[in-house]
Design a protein around this motif. Structure first.
Motif, PDB file in Angstrom:
ATOM      1  N   MET A   1      20.894  33.278  40.945  1.00 40.83           N
ATOM      2  CA  MET A   1      22.156  33.628  41.580  1.00 40.83           C
ATOM      3  C   MET A   1      22.682  34.940  40.997  1.00 40.83           C
ATOM      4  O   MET A   1      22.684  35.130  39.788  1.00 40.83           O
ATOM      5  CB  MET A   1      23.184  32.517  41.380  1.00 40.83           C
ATOM      6  N   ILE A   2      23.105  35.831  41.872  1.00 35.01           N
ATOM      7  CA  ILE A   2      23.615  37.136  41.463  1.00 35.01           C
ATOM      8  C   ILE A   2      25.094  37.216  41.806  1.00 35.01           C
ATOM      9  O   ILE A   2      25.496  36.987  42.947  1.00 35.01           O
ATOM     10  CB  ILE A   2      22.862  38.274  42.181  1.00 35.01           C
ATOM     11  N   VAL A   3      25.911  37.553  40.818  1.00 32.16           N
ATOM     12  CA  VAL A   3      27.348  37.697  41.019  1.00 32.16           C
ATOM     13  C   VAL A   3      27.710  39.176  40.977  1.00 32.16           C
ATOM     14  O   VAL A   3      27.331  39.887  40.043  1.00 32.16           O
ATOM     15  CB  VAL A   3      28.148  36.940  39.934  1.00 32.16           C
ATOM     16  N   VAL A   4      28.441  39.626  41.992  1.00 32.45           N
ATOM     17  CA  VAL A   4      28.923  41.001  42.052  1.00 32.45           C
ATOM     18  C   VAL A   4      30.439  40.975  41.940  1.00 32.45           C
ATOM     19  O   VAL A   4      31.124  40.398  42.790  1.00 32.45           O
ATOM     20  CB  VAL A   4      28.514  41.688  43.376  1.00 32.45           C
ATOM     21  N   THR A   5      30.977  41.574  40.889  1.00 37.20           N
ATOM     22  CA  THR A   5      32.429  41.621  40.743  1.00 37.20           C
ATOM     23  C   THR A   5      32.976  42.790  41.563  1.00 37.20           C
ATOM     24  O   THR A   5      32.251  43.716  41.916  1.00 37.20           O
ATOM     25  CB  THR A   5      32.854  41.792  39.279  1.00 37.20           C
ATOM     26  N   GLY A   6      34.262  42.720  41.870  1.00 37.49           N
ATOM     27  CA  GLY A   6      34.864  43.798  42.659  1.00 37.49           C
ATOM     28  C   GLY A   6      34.175  43.972  44.000  1.00 37.49           C
ATOM     29  O   GLY A   6      34.047  45.090  44.511  1.00 37.49           O
ATOM     30  N   ALA A   7      33.745  42.850  44.589  1.00 36.75           N
ATOM     31  CA  ALA A   7      32.849  42.913  45.748  1.00 36.75           C
ATOM     32  C   ALA A   7      33.509  43.369  47.038  1.00 36.75           C
ATOM     33  O   ALA A   7      32.812  43.648  48.016  1.00 36.75           O
ATOM     34  CB  ALA A   7      32.177  41.554  45.970  1.00 36.75           C
ATOM     35  N   THR A   8      34.830  43.439  47.078  1.00 34.04           N
ATOM     36  CA  THR A   8      35.479  43.961  48.280  1.00 34.04           C
ATOM     37  C   THR A   8      35.861  45.432  48.133  1.00 34.04           C
ATOM     38  O   THR A   8      36.460  46.013  49.046  1.00 34.04           O
ATOM     39  CB  THR A   8      36.737  43.140  48.649  1.00 34.04           C
ATOM     40  N   GLY A   9      35.513  46.029  46.998  1.00 28.37           N
ATOM     41  CA  GLY A   9      35.742  47.461  46.823  1.00 28.37           C
ATOM     42  C   GLY A   9      34.698  48.266  47.582  1.00 28.37           C
ATOM     43  O   GLY A   9      33.739  47.722  48.136  1.00 28.37           O
ATOM     44  N   GLN A  10      34.877  49.585  47.589  1.00 28.58           N
ATOM     45  CA  GLN A  10      33.965  50.442  48.350  1.00 28.58           C
ATOM     46  C   GLN A  10      32.531  50.343  47.851  1.00 28.58           C
ATOM     47  O   GLN A  10      31.594  50.250  48.649  1.00 28.58           O
ATOM     48  CB  GLN A  10      34.458  51.890  48.290  1.00 28.58           C
ATOM     49  N   LEU A  11      32.335  50.353  46.535  1.00 27.37           N
ATOM     50  CA  LEU A  11      30.988  50.223  45.988  1.00 27.37           C
ATOM     51  C   LEU A  11      30.483  48.791  46.114  1.00 27.37           C
ATOM     52  O   LEU A  11      29.339  48.559  46.497  1.00 27.37           O
ATOM     53  CB  LEU A  11      30.972  50.653  44.518  1.00 27.37           C
ATOM     54  N   GLY A  12      31.354  47.827  45.809  1.00 28.79           N
ATOM     55  CA  GLY A  12      30.940  46.427  45.822  1.00 28.79           C
ATOM     56  C   GLY A  12      30.403  45.975  47.166  1.00 28.79           C
ATOM     57  O   GLY A  12      29.376  45.282  47.244  1.00 28.79           O
ATOM     58  N   ARG A  13      31.066  46.355  48.234  1.00 31.80           N
ATOM     59  CA  ARG A  13      30.598  45.967  49.568  1.00 31.80           C
ATOM     60  C   ARG A  13      29.215  46.535  49.860  1.00 31.80           C
ATOM     61  O   ARG A  13      28.362  45.871  50.458  1.00 31.80           O
ATOM     62  CB  ARG A  13      31.586  46.426  50.637  1.00 31.80           C
ATOM     63  N   LEU A  14      28.983  47.761  49.416  1.00 32.17           N
ATOM     64  CA  LEU A  14      27.677  48.381  49.639  1.00 32.17           C
ATOM     65  C   LEU A  14      26.594  47.705  48.808  1.00 32.17           C
ATOM     66  O   LEU A  14      25.443  47.590  49.243  1.00 32.17           O
ATOM     67  CB  LEU A  14      27.746  49.872  49.319  1.00 32.17           C
ATOM     68  N   VAL A  15      26.940  47.248  47.605  1.00 28.00           N
ATOM     69  CA  VAL A  15      25.975  46.502  46.793  1.00 28.00           C
ATOM     70  C   VAL A  15      25.613  45.188  47.483  1.00 28.00           C
ATOM     71  O   VAL A  15      24.433  44.809  47.549  1.00 28.00           O
ATOM     72  CB  VAL A  15      26.527  46.229  45.380  1.00 28.00           C
ATOM     73  N   ILE A  16      26.608  44.493  48.001  1.00 23.94           N
ATOM     74  CA  ILE A  16      26.344  43.252  48.735  1.00 23.94           C
ATOM     75  C   ILE A  16      25.414  43.527  49.914  1.00 23.94           C
ATOM     76  O   ILE A  16      24.441  42.796  50.155  1.00 23.94           O
ATOM     77  CB  ILE A  16      27.658  42.606  49.235  1.00 23.94           C
TER      78      ILE A  16
END
Length: 288
Positions: A1-16
């Motif tokens: 399982m991979i957790v991405v913090t700040g996932a609704t930010g500009q970078l976070g959404r692109l990482v998702i």
């Protein structure tokens, strides 16, 4: 399982987005301050969990079952060190196999004041004993591209970067790099990536690119740092933001935003996005 913090930010959404190209959505966790802002991610099958850097009690639940965590640095300059420490502590309690952190290009030797809290965070990561990968991100080309409408209106790009060369890359390039590290089959603990664009430009060259593509006269006006800061405040930017941007330009003049190691393109397996493409996209977005 991979957790991405700040996932609704500009970078976070692109990482998702990047992770979803290769990973099952159910194995990706979007850790966000406001889960209601991540409804679109939930609709794609991504797990959405509340995680507020300033509310450490939310982090244990967010990291439950996590194998890897991407700590996207906080946007709250001045509070980052303590906020990041809370995330590091929670990741340690979760016994994660890898904590990747988005730091700053050459953070340990950078002339940018922005580097200070990144250096503090890197020290905290080293002290934690966690398996860590440092993603030392250079400048996002969008940081400059977002000024294009103003540059067209006034016929000038303002700054205090002198002839400093800026090896920026598109935000999506850095997102793809983060995803590549998180899904890599190769051990990533202990890796330090100095990430920057394949090519570099001065702000005079940036202004010239805008002029060529728009067909309008745009020049670069280099200002003393204090004058550039005052100009930023005059157009309505808060003092801390004006401080940050003017200091970053001054740092660029000293080489703080330059790197020619090509680690970013090597990591993502393709060339980084050219300046011309980002300018083109911004002009289209602006209806120019």
């Amino acid at each position: 399982m991979i957790v991405v913090t700040g996932a609704t930010g500009q970078l976070g959404r692109l990482v998702i987005d990047a992770l979803l190209r290769t990973q099952p959505a159910a194995q990706i966790v979007a850790a966000v301050r406001s889960p209601d802002k991540a409804a679109d991610l939930a609709a794609r099958g991504v797990q959405v969990r509340k995680a507020d850097y300033s509310q450490p009690e939310t982090l244990d639940g967010a990291f439950a079952g996590a194998e890897k965590v991407l700590l996207i640095s906080s946007s709250e300059v001045g509070q980052r060190a303590s906020q990041h420490q809370a995330v590091i502590d929670a990741a340690k309690r979760a016994d994660v196999a890898l904590l990747a952190y988005t730091s700053l290009l050459h953070a340990d030797s950078s002339p940018l004041a922005l580097a200070h809290e990144h250096v503090q965070t890197e020290a905290a990561l080293a002290a934690s004993g966690l398996p860590v990968a440092l993603l030392r991100n250079g400048w996002y080309t969008e940081n400059y591209a977002q000024t294009i409408p103003s540059a067209l209106e006034h016929g000038a790009v303002l700054g205090s970067a002198g002839d400093g060369r800026i090896a920026s890359a598109a935000r999506a390039d850095y997102a793809d790099a983060a995803a590549a590290v998180l899904v890599s089959a190769q051990p990533q603990a202990g890796r330090v990536y100095e990430l920057a664009g394949d090519s570099a430009y001065t702000l005079a060259e940036f202004a010239a690119e805008i002029a060529v593509q728009s067909g309008k006269s745009v020049v670069y006006r280099d200002l003393p740092q204090a004058d550039y800061r005052a100009a930023l405040e005059q157009i309505g930017l808060p003092s801390p933001v004006a401080d940050l941007l003017s200091d970053s330009d001054a740092g660029a003049a000293k080489g703080g935003l330059f790197d020619d190691g090509h680690a970013l393109s090597q990591l993502i397996g393709r060339p980084t996005t050219p300046l011309a493409k980002v300018v083109q996209d911004q002009l289209a977005l602006s209806g120019q």
